[in-house]
Enzyme design. Structure first.
Site, PDB file in Angstrom:
ATOM      1  N   SER A  11       0.829  -1.213   0.000  1.00 31.95           N
ATOM      2  CA  SER A  11       0.000   0.000   0.000  1.00 31.95           C
ATOM      3  C   SER A  11       0.859   1.258   0.000  1.00 31.95           C
ATOM      4  O   SER A  11       0.536   2.230   0.674  1.00 31.95           O
ATOM      5  CB  SER A  11      -0.910   0.001   1.227  1.00 31.95           C
ATOM      6  OG  SER A  11      -0.098  -0.127   2.385  1.00 31.95           O
ATOM      7  N   TRP A  14       2.343   3.259  -5.308  1.00 30.82           N
ATOM      8  CA  TRP A  14       1.776   2.534  -6.449  1.00 30.82           C
ATOM      9  C   TRP A  14       0.652   1.594  -6.004  1.00 30.82           C
ATOM     10  O   TRP A  14      -0.375   1.469  -6.668  1.00 30.82           O
ATOM     11  CB  TRP A  14       2.881   1.798  -7.201  1.00 30.82           C
ATOM     12  CG  TRP A  14       2.507   1.121  -8.483  1.00 30.82           C
ATOM     13  CD1 TRP A  14       2.999  -0.067  -8.917  1.00 30.82           C
ATOM     14  CD2 TRP A  14       1.620   1.585  -9.534  1.00 30.82           C
ATOM     15  NE1 TRP A  14       2.484  -0.378 -10.147  1.00 30.82           N
ATOM     16  CE2 TRP A  14       1.638   0.610 -10.553  1.00 30.82           C
ATOM     17  CE3 TRP A  14       0.812   2.703  -9.682  1.00 30.82           C
ATOM     18  CZ2 TRP A  14       0.863   0.733 -11.711  1.00 30.82           C
ATOM     19  CZ3 TRP A  14       0.040   2.831 -10.847  1.00 30.82           C
ATOM     20  CH2 TRP A  14       0.076   1.860 -11.833  1.00 30.82           C
ATOM     21  N   LYS A 126       8.877  -3.689  -9.474  1.00 27.76           N
ATOM     22  CA  LYS A 126       9.948  -3.471 -10.450  1.00 27.76           C
ATOM     23  C   LYS A 126      11.291  -3.695  -9.769  1.00 27.76           C
ATOM     24  O   LYS A 126      11.785  -2.852  -9.028  1.00 27.76           O
ATOM     25  CB  LYS A 126       9.824  -2.069 -11.049  1.00 27.76           C
ATOM     26  CG  LYS A 126       8.588  -1.957 -11.954  1.00 27.76           C
ATOM     27  CD  LYS A 126       8.337  -0.576 -12.490  1.00 27.76           C
ATOM     28  CE  LYS A 126       7.120  -0.593 -13.429  1.00 27.76           C
ATOM     29  NZ  LYS A 126       6.663   0.751 -13.814  1.00 27.76           N
ATOM     30  N   ALA A 163       2.961   6.775 -10.117  1.00 24.31           N
ATOM     31  CA  ALA A 163       1.784   6.496  -9.281  1.00 24.31           C
ATOM     32  C   ALA A 163       0.846   7.694  -9.137  1.00 24.31           C
ATOM     33  O   ALA A 163      -0.373   7.558  -9.293  1.00 24.31           O
ATOM     34  CB  ALA A 163       2.244   6.018  -7.902  1.00 24.31           C
ATOM     35  N   LYS A 216      14.844  -0.376 -16.289  1.00 19.90           N
ATOM     36  CA  LYS A 216      14.651   1.058 -16.567  1.00 19.90           C
ATOM     37  C   LYS A 216      14.907   1.893 -15.313  1.00 19.90           C
ATOM     38  O   LYS A 216      15.254   3.067 -15.401  1.00 19.90           O
ATOM     39  CB  LYS A 216      13.277   1.322 -17.197  1.00 19.90           C
ATOM     40  CG  LYS A 216      12.075   0.978 -16.324  1.00 19.90           C
ATOM     41  CD  LYS A 216      11.649   2.082 -15.417  1.00 19.90           C
ATOM     42  CE  LYS A 216      10.723   1.594 -14.330  1.00 19.90           C
ATOM     43  NZ  LYS A 216      10.359   2.630 -13.353  1.00 19.90           N
ATOM     44  N   ARG A 280      11.180   8.770  -9.280  1.00 19.73           N
ATOM     45  CA  ARG A 280      11.926   8.991  -8.033  1.00 19.73           C
ATOM     46  C   ARG A 280      13.400   8.654  -8.208  1.00 19.73           C
ATOM     47  O   ARG A 280      14.269   9.289  -7.605  1.00 19.73           O
ATOM     48  CB  ARG A 280      11.340   8.109  -6.922  1.00 19.73           C
ATOM     49  CG  ARG A 280       9.879   8.376  -6.670  1.00 19.73           C
ATOM     50  CD  ARG A 280       9.252   7.329  -5.768  1.00 19.73           C
ATOM     51  NE  ARG A 280       9.203   6.018  -6.404  1.00 19.73           N
ATOM     52  CZ  ARG A 280       8.554   4.984  -5.902  1.00 19.73           C
ATOM     53  NH1 ARG A 280       7.906   5.105  -4.769  1.00 19.73           N
ATOM     54  NH2 ARG A 280       8.562   3.820  -6.529  1.00 19.73           N
ATOM     55  N   ASN A 281      13.683   7.626  -9.029  1.00 23.09           N
ATOM     56  CA  ASN A 281      15.087   7.249  -9.239  1.00 23.09           C
ATOM     57  C   ASN A 281      15.851   8.392  -9.893  1.00 23.09           C
ATOM     58  O   ASN A 281      16.976   8.706  -9.514  1.00 23.09           O
ATOM     59  CB  ASN A 281      15.160   5.976 -10.090  1.00 23.09           C
ATOM     60  CG  ASN A 281      14.739   4.754  -9.305  1.00 23.09           C
ATOM     61  OD1 ASN A 281      15.459   4.295  -8.425  1.00 23.09           O
ATOM     62  ND2 ASN A 281      13.538   4.239  -9.586  1.00 23.09           N
ATOM     63  N   LYS A 325      10.407   4.118  -1.292  1.00 21.98           N
ATOM     64  CA  LYS A 325      11.680   3.408  -1.443  1.00 21.98           C
ATOM     65  C   LYS A 325      12.216   3.511  -2.866  1.00 21.98           C
ATOM     66  O   LYS A 325      11.469   3.393  -3.839  1.00 21.98           O
ATOM     67  CB  LYS A 325      11.497   1.918  -1.090  1.00 21.98           C
ATOM     68  CG  LYS A 325      11.053   1.685   0.342  1.00 21.98           C
ATOM     69  CD  LYS A 325      12.189   1.942   1.314  1.00 21.98           C
ATOM     70  CE  LYS A 325      11.709   1.873   2.747  1.00 21.98           C
ATOM     71  NZ  LYS A 325      12.597   2.537   3.690  1.00 21.98           N
TER      72      LYS A 325
HETATM   73  P1  NAD Z   1       6.583   3.075  -1.910  1.00 23.51           P
HETATM   74  O1  NAD Z   1       8.034   3.225  -2.204  1.00 23.51           O
HETATM   75  O2  NAD Z   1       5.701   4.241  -2.207  1.00 23.51           O
HETATM   76  O3  NAD Z   1       6.347   2.757  -0.397  1.00 23.51           O
HETATM   77  C1  NAD Z   1       7.131   1.903   0.392  1.00 23.51           C
HETATM   78  C2  NAD Z   1       6.212   0.847   0.967  1.00 23.51           C
HETATM   79  O4  NAD Z   1       6.989  -0.081   1.724  1.00 23.51           O
HETATM   80  C3  NAD Z   1       5.154   1.403   1.924  1.00 23.51           C
HETATM   81  O5  NAD Z   1       3.910   0.840   1.619  1.00 23.51           O
HETATM   82  C4  NAD Z   1       5.624   0.933   3.289  1.00 23.51           C
HETATM   83  O6  NAD Z   1       4.562   0.715   4.171  1.00 23.51           O
HETATM   84  C5  NAD Z   1       6.271  -0.375   2.908  1.00 23.51           C
HETATM   85  N1  NAD Z   1       7.201  -0.877   3.926  1.00 23.51           N
HETATM   86  C6  NAD Z   1       8.134  -0.191   4.623  1.00 23.51           C
HETATM   87  N2  NAD Z   1       8.786  -1.032   5.463  1.00 23.51           N
HETATM   88  C7  NAD Z   1       8.246  -2.257   5.272  1.00 23.51           C
HETATM   89  C8  NAD Z   1       8.498  -3.541   5.830  1.00 23.51           C
HETATM   90  N3  NAD Z   1       9.444  -3.733   6.745  1.00 23.51           N
HETATM   91  N4  NAD Z   1       7.768  -4.590   5.386  1.00 23.51           N
HETATM   92  C9  NAD Z   1       6.825  -4.418   4.441  1.00 23.51           C
HETATM   93  N5  NAD Z   1       6.536  -3.232   3.867  1.00 23.51           N
HETATM   94  C10 NAD Z   1       7.242  -2.160   4.288  1.00 23.51           C
HETATM   95  O7  NAD Z   1       6.041   1.784  -2.654  1.00 23.51           O
HETATM   96  P2  NAD Z   1       5.481   1.697  -4.150  1.00 23.51           P
HETATM   97  O8  NAD Z   1       5.808   2.924  -4.917  1.00 23.51           O
HETATM   98  O9  NAD Z   1       4.062   1.289  -4.084  1.00 23.51           O
HETATM   99  O10 NAD Z   1       6.400   0.568  -4.774  1.00 23.51           O
HETATM  100  C11 NAD Z   1       6.067  -0.793  -4.839  1.00 23.51           C
HETATM  101  C12 NAD Z   1       6.603  -1.365  -6.133  1.00 23.51           C
HETATM  102  O11 NAD Z   1       5.917  -0.732  -7.215  1.00 23.51           O
HETATM  103  C13 NAD Z   1       8.097  -1.112  -6.389  1.00 23.51           C
HETATM  104  O12 NAD Z   1       8.666  -2.280  -6.939  1.00 23.51           O
HETATM  105  C14 NAD Z   1       8.116   0.000  -7.423  1.00 23.51           C
HETATM  106  O13 NAD Z   1       9.250  -0.052  -8.269  1.00 23.51           O
HETATM  107  C15 NAD Z   1       6.852  -0.302  -8.205  1.00 23.51           C
HETATM  108  N6  NAD Z   1       6.258   0.836  -8.920  1.00 23.51           N
HETATM  109  C16 NAD Z   1       6.166   2.054  -8.344  1.00 23.51           C
HETATM  110  C17 NAD Z   1       5.596   3.110  -9.051  1.00 23.51           C
HETATM  111  C18 NAD Z   1       5.486   4.483  -8.460  1.00 23.51           C
HETATM  112  O14 NAD Z   1       5.271   5.450  -9.212  1.00 23.51           O
HETATM  113  N7  NAD Z   1       5.593   4.641  -7.155  1.00 23.51           N
HETATM  114  C19 NAD Z   1       5.073   2.878 -10.328  1.00 23.51           C
HETATM  115  C20 NAD Z   1       5.155   1.615 -10.883  1.00 23.51           C
HETATM  116  C21 NAD Z   1       5.764   0.589 -10.161  1.00 23.51           C
HETATM  117  P1  13P Z   2      10.272   5.528  -9.930  1.00 18.79           P
HETATM  118  O1  13P Z   2      10.342   4.407  -8.936  1.00 18.79           O
HETATM  119  O2  13P Z   2      11.609   5.968 -10.426  1.00 18.79           O
HETATM  120  O3  13P Z   2       9.452   6.690  -9.404  1.00 18.79           O
HETATM  121  O4  13P Z   2       9.500   4.987 -11.202  1.00 18.79           O
HETATM  122  C1  13P Z   2       8.126   4.839 -11.141  1.00 18.79           C
HETATM  123  C2  13P Z   2       7.673   3.966 -12.254  1.00 18.79           C
HETATM  124  O5  13P Z   2       7.941   2.792 -12.245  1.00 18.79           O
HETATM  125  C3  13P Z   2       6.922   4.606 -13.346  1.00 18.79           C
HETATM  126  O6  13P Z   2       6.416   3.666 -14.245  1.00 18.79           O
END
Ligand code: NAD
Ligand code: 13P
Length: 378
Positions: A11, A14, A126, A163, A216, A280-281, A325
């Site tokens: 949660s 994303w 990812k 996201a 990526k 974010r990266n 993260k």
């Molecule tokens: P995030 O980076 O926004 O949040 C970190 C999450 O980790 C939070 O939900 C937090 O509660 C959780 N967390 C922290 N410590 C923890 C622990 N010890 N155990 C379990 N959970 C813990 O997360 P996100 O953006 O939803 O990323 C999840 C995946 O989605 C990643 O692989 C990311 O690459 C991918 N993704 C992200 C985006 C984006 O724009 N954010 C887009 C596409 C894909």
């Molecule tokens: P970042 O983790 O770099 O924000 O990338 C988000 C993403 O996967 C967009 O598709």
């Protein structure tokens, strides 16, 4: 026909964003139970209008907003935050994995125990793992399938999906890669597809889509270095072109059956573009570049050692992301270790250079050398 019982595992930004699509689709489509459980890693959060910190699950279930990871977006009321993982996954038939992959391994035995025997999964994660003993990459979806056992099938949803933009309802595309067969592939696509603003195309190349999503994030670090150094769009375009070629080369070198058209889907070129501009990266790598240049200019260091690099990334992540993260840094290490173990670093000059800057103390200005090095012919 049994309705799918959907659980979202994770949660963050994303996870919460995709919950807006999943929630609405489960409420309106005949394939799914209306209630969607979302496992939330419990934490105490600051909430406007409350002097005391509150449990994040309680805030989500009363205010229907993830105030920490996706503030300002209303979540559908049928998405219910659950702090207990086993309870969240109880009898689930469709699991959506969406959390930073470093937290996944300890969760999988609990999920396996709780989910329905006929369960399938989709990973939105990812990242990539690396088996030191065999010198082979392990896809996160593959790790999930192995841990879940009993023929568990895991697809992936990858795409150009920052996201916050998805949550705001801005138009974009995403790629579902799965081999569940009919009708489950189409039902699963419909779980995410939200015309007209979130359009999901289905492909069967799970490996290609997932590797693109992982790599990526590494190339996006390079884009942040380009920005930090103060170079413009031409240089970034060159980095993205070379990066895409190295992504494709990596796919073909380590996996069989990769389809070249995968790179033209949202999970390929489009995700690379959005992440290199809006992710974010990129943002954290730009901060890394600026700090490194400042430290060198002001004589604090000649070159960072590994410990200093690690510490700077950790500080930047904490300062800029408010609990979210970074995935590109971890993936950069895993991919670098893999290409070293297989003795193929010369084939990936850009990926190697990004690692050298991120962890090997090389000056960020060297990013252009990574772009302009001609790799060994394949
Ligand atoms: P995030 O980076 O926004 O949040 C970190 C999450 O980790 C939070 O939900 C937090 O509660 C959780 N967390 C922290 N410590 C923890 C622990 N010890 N155990 C379990 N959970 C813990 O997360 P996100 O953006 O939803 O990323 C999840 C995946 O989605 C990643 O692989 C990311 O690459 C991918 N993704 C992200 C985006 C984006 O724009 N954010 C887009 C596409 C894909
Ligand atoms: P970042 O983790 O770099 O924000 O990338 C988000 C993403 O996967 C967009 O598709």
């Amino acid at each position: 026909e049994q309705l799918d019982k959907v659980t979202i595992v994770g949660s963050g930004a994303w996870g919460s964003s995709i919950a807006t699509k999943i929630g609405r689709n489960c409420a309106r489509l005949p394939f799914f139970e209306e209630k969607v459980s979302m496992w939330v890693y419990e934490e105490m959060v600051d909430v406007e209008g409350s002097v005391e910190k509150m449990k994040l699950t309680e805030v989500i279930n009363t205010r229907h907003e993830n105030v920490k990871y996706l503030p300002g977006i209303t979540l559908p009321e049928n998405v219910v935050a659950v702090p207990d993982l086993a309870e969240a996954c109880r009898d689930a038939t469709l699991l959506i994995f969406v959390l930073p992959h470093q937290f996944l391994p300890r969760l999988l035995p609990i999920i396996r125990e709780a989910a329905h025997p006929s369960c399938r999964g989709v990973s939105l994660i990812k990242g990539i793992d690396f088996c030191k003993e065999k010198g082979t990459p392990i896809l996160i979806s593959q790790g999930i399938a192995e841990a879940m056992g009993d023929g568990f099938e895991c697809g992936v949803l990858m795409g150009a999906n920052v996201a916050s933009e998805v949550a705001e309802g801005q138009m974009c595309e995403s790629t579902l890669a799965s081999n569940f067969g009919p009708p489950a592939d189409e039902i699963t696509r419909r779980l995410f597809d939200s015309p007209p603003h979130f359009r999901v195309q289905h492909i069967t190349d799970v490996q290609g889509a997932e590797v693109c999503g992982a790599l990526k994030n590494v190339i996006a670090l390079g884009a942040g270095f380009v920005d930090g150094v103060g170079l413009g769009s031409n240089t970034k375009a060159a980095l993205m072109r070379v990066g895409l070629k190295e992504m494709a080369k990596f796919c073909h070198m380590f996996f069989d059956g990769i389809r070249d058209d995968t790179f033209m889907e949202s999970c390929g070129m489009a995700d690379l573009i959005t992440t290199c501009f809006g992710g974010r990266n990129r943002k954290c790598a730009e901060a890394f570049a600026k700090q490194q240049m400042k430290d060198i200019k002001e004589g604090r260091v000649i070159a960072y050692d590994l410990k200093q690099s690690e510490a700077l990334w950790t500080k930047i992540e904490a300062d800029l992301l408010n609990g979210q993260k970074l995935q590109g840094t971890i993936t950069s290490k895993d991919v670098y270790n893999l290409i070293c173990a297989r003795n193929v670093t010369a084939d990936f000059p850009l990926i190697k250079k990004i690692y050298d800057i991120a962890y090997g103390g090389h000056p960020v200005e060297e990013i252009v050398l990574g772009i302009s090095t001609v790799p060994t012919p394949s």
